[in-house]
Scaffold this motif. Sequence first.
Motif, short mmCIF file in Angstrom:
data_model
loop_
_atom_site.label_atom_id
_atom_site.label_comp_id
_atom_site.label_asym_id
_atom_site.label_seq_id
_atom_site.Cartn_x
_atom_site.Cartn_y
_atom_site.Cartn_z
N LEU A 108 40.64 43.07 43.07
CA LEU A 108 39.27 42.62 42.80
C LEU A 108 39.21 41.20 42.25
O LEU A 108 38.14 40.69 41.97
N GLY A 109 40.36 40.57 42.07
CA GLY A 109 40.39 39.24 41.47
C GLY A 109 40.73 39.35 39.99
O GLY A 109 40.99 40.44 39.48
N PRO A 110 40.71 38.22 39.29
CA PRO A 110 41.12 38.25 37.88
C PRO A 110 40.13 38.95 36.95
O PRO A 110 40.50 39.36 35.84
N VAL A 111 38.85 39.08 37.38
CA VAL A 111 37.83 39.72 36.52
C VAL A 111 37.12 40.80 37.32
O VAL A 111 36.78 40.60 38.48
N HIS A 112 36.91 41.92 36.68
CA HIS A 112 36.12 42.97 37.33
C HIS A 112 35.16 43.57 36.32
O HIS A 112 35.38 43.52 35.12
N LEU A 113 34.07 44.10 36.86
CA LEU A 113 33.10 44.84 36.06
C LEU A 113 33.41 46.31 36.25
O LEU A 113 33.55 46.79 37.37
N GLN A 114 33.53 47.03 35.15
CA GLN A 114 33.96 48.42 35.20
C GLN A 114 32.95 49.32 34.50
O GLN A 114 32.37 48.95 33.49
N VAL A 115 32.76 50.50 35.05
CA VAL A 115 31.95 51.54 34.43
C VAL A 115 32.83 52.75 34.19
O VAL A 115 33.55 53.18 35.10
N ASN A 116 32.78 53.26 32.98
CA ASN A 116 33.55 54.46 32.64
C ASN A 116 32.62 55.58 32.21
O ASN A 116 31.61 55.34 31.53
N ALA A 123 33.67 53.24 38.42
CA ALA A 123 33.32 52.13 39.32
C ALA A 123 34.01 50.86 38.87
O ALA A 123 34.18 50.62 37.67
N HIS A 124 34.39 50.07 39.85
CA HIS A 124 34.94 48.73 39.64
C HIS A 124 34.31 47.80 40.67
O HIS A 124 34.25 48.17 41.85
N GLU A 125 33.86 46.65 40.23
CA GLU A 125 33.30 45.65 41.11
C GLU A 125 33.91 44.30 40.77
O GLU A 125 34.14 44.03 39.58
N PRO A 126 34.16 43.44 41.75
CA PRO A 126 34.62 42.09 41.40
C PRO A 126 33.55 41.36 40.60
O PRO A 126 32.36 41.62 40.76
N ALA A 127 33.97 40.47 39.72
CA ALA A 127 33.04 39.72 38.88
C ALA A 127 33.44 38.25 38.85
O ALA A 127 34.56 37.89 39.23
N GLN A 128 32.52 37.45 38.37
CA GLN A 128 32.75 36.01 38.29
C GLN A 128 33.86 35.70 37.30
O GLN A 128 33.85 36.19 36.17
N PHE A 129 34.78 34.85 37.73
CA PHE A 129 35.85 34.38 36.85
C PHE A 129 35.32 33.20 36.06
O PHE A 129 34.80 32.25 36.63
N ILE A 130 35.41 33.27 34.76
CA ILE A 130 35.00 32.17 33.89
C ILE A 130 36.26 31.61 33.27
O ILE A 130 36.82 32.18 32.35
N ASP A 131 36.73 30.50 33.84
CA ASP A 131 37.95 29.89 33.33
C ASP A 131 37.56 28.84 32.31
O ASP A 131 37.45 27.67 32.60
N SER A 132 37.31 29.30 31.13
CA SER A 132 36.90 28.39 30.07
C SER A 132 37.44 28.93 28.75
O SER A 132 38.13 29.95 28.72
N HIS A 133 37.13 28.25 27.71
CA HIS A 133 37.57 28.68 26.39
C HIS A 133 36.99 30.07 26.08
O HIS A 133 35.86 30.37 26.46
#
Length: 170
Positions: A108-116, A123-133
């Motif tokens: 899914l990439g480095p970030v995913h949105l997960q529901v437990n 559920a797992h969905e790919p999410a926006q990668f925020i490469d910042s502090h």
Amino acid sequence: MVVFLANRANVQSKRLHDRIRNRLSCTFENVRRRRVEPREAGSYRVVADVNPRQFLDDDDEYPVTAARIEIGFQLQTGEQHEYYWFNWIEPDRSLLVGWHQDDTHDDLGPVHLQVNDGATPVAHEPAQFIDSHPLDVVERRPTSLRDAVLAVEWEQGRPVGLDSAATVRE
């Protein structure tokens, strides 16, 4: 709010989590730093109590009145970025919704949105990668949290996934 982007190489875990705690104290109740449980990654979590009806601007309809936000960063991962977990947790409904930047779902990439549902991921969905502090991540994720929580789909009182039409990948 202005975010001060310090040199990431100088970020220390305890100090970072203390700064997250201080930042969240302006918005949430009972904000505290805790050491992680043995099953959790990283060293610390910052935990804040939330009144969902106020946070979600849903005064009368939202079915629970208590939730918490838990945020934790793991520094020096060997990757080009930190790992983090930014979770919304409703104990009464055993719901967890959160962004995880870790190595558990590389497809899914480095970030995913997960529901437990409790401890079970549903559920797992790919999410926006925020490469910042990390403090910038803490600043930006709450703006999408409301949409993510409201996008959870339910069947017979249990979370089963995310509404794919909702914009929750940010």
